[in-house]
Scaffold this active site. Structure first.
Site, PDB file in Angstrom:
ATOM      1  CB  CYS A 174      -0.844   0.033   1.354  1.00 11.68           C
ATOM      2  SG  CYS A 174      -1.917   1.277   1.622  1.00 11.68           S
ATOM      3  CG  HIS A 193      -5.695  -2.275  -0.723  1.00 12.18           C
ATOM      4  ND1 HIS A 193      -4.900  -3.131  -0.160  1.00 12.18           N
ATOM      5  CD2 HIS A 193      -5.488  -1.033  -0.885  1.00 12.18           C
ATOM      6  CE1 HIS A 193      -3.955  -2.304   0.308  1.00 12.18           C
ATOM      7  NE2 HIS A 193      -4.453  -0.796  -0.115  1.00 12.18           N
ATOM      8  CD  GLU A 194      -7.538   1.337  -3.421  1.00  9.57           C
ATOM      9  OE1 GLU A 194      -7.542   2.126  -2.408  1.00  9.57           O
ATOM     10  OE2 GLU A 194      -6.329   0.526  -3.604  1.00  9.57           O
ATOM     11  CG  HIS A 199      -7.368   2.478   1.665  1.00  6.57           C
ATOM     12  ND1 HIS A 199      -6.504   2.817   2.917  1.00  6.57           N
ATOM     13  CD2 HIS A 199      -6.735   1.673   0.748  1.00  6.57           C
ATOM     14  CE1 HIS A 199      -5.188   2.486   2.617  1.00  6.57           C
ATOM     15  NE2 HIS A 199      -5.264   1.618   1.331  1.00  6.57           N
TER      16      HIS A 199
END
EC number: 3.5.1.88
Length: 186
Positions: A116, A159-160, A163
């Site tokens: 990341c 993953h996003e 976030h």
């Protein structure tokens, strides 16, 4: 109403008249990375500009396949993804941004190594679904899209979305034994 996936293909901020500016990426332990982002109005011109900035920043960052608003210091549920040309990509929807995205279905869980930009010195093994159905809204039009992704693109989407929920990949590793120093090449 949910639009067909074709509405996702080819969307770019440039198509809405927003070229996007490259923004600085924040790194852990910046508090914005650990707070859930707010839902946004995808038709708001500020959100369209944010999506454009995310894509512009992603495009100039070597190896980057996704970037979320918290990573540029904005606590909002907006992110972009583009796995085009990545050797691990199974499905490829090109460069796109989504607002207020959620995982509708997840299956075929597999471990994989992740890195990341907001945790530049570490990588880690994270178990994620390799088959995913995601729903979100397109910046500008606000059209809701629902689509399937497999393999690496599914991993990037999760993953996003993490976030946007205030989570880093480090929050998903099995323990310290699954975290590694990132290799640097000269």
């Amino acid at each position: 109403m949910t639009a067909p996936i074709d509405d996702l293909a080819g969307w770019t901020p440039e198509s809405l008249g927003e070229p996007g500016a490259v923004r600085a990426v924040v790194t852990a332990p910046d508090p914005v990375l650990s707070r859930a982002g707010s839902e946004v109005d995808p038709r708001d011109p500020e959100v369209v500009r944010l999506a454009a900035d995310l894509i512009a920043t992603m495009r100039v960052s070597p190896g980057c396949v996704g970037l979320a608003a918290p990573q540029i210091g904005v606590g909002a549920q907006v992110f972009c993804v583009d796995v085009t040309g990545h050797p691990k990509a199974v499905t490829v929807h090109g460069a796109f941004a989504l607002c207020n995205a959620t995982v509708v279905e997840a299956s075929r869980w597999r471990p994989g190594r992740e890195g990341c930009m907001s945790v530049p010195d570490l990588t880690g093994d994270v178990k994620r679904a390799s088959r995913l159905v995601v729903e979100g809204q397109l910046p500008g039009s606000g059209v809701t899209v629902k689509f399937a992704a497999d393999g690496f693109e599914a991993r990037a989407l999760q993953h996003e979305i993490d976030h946007c929920a205030g989570m880093l990949f480090l929050d998903r590793v099995a323990g310290a034994h699954a975290v590694y120093q990132r290799k640097t090449y000269l």
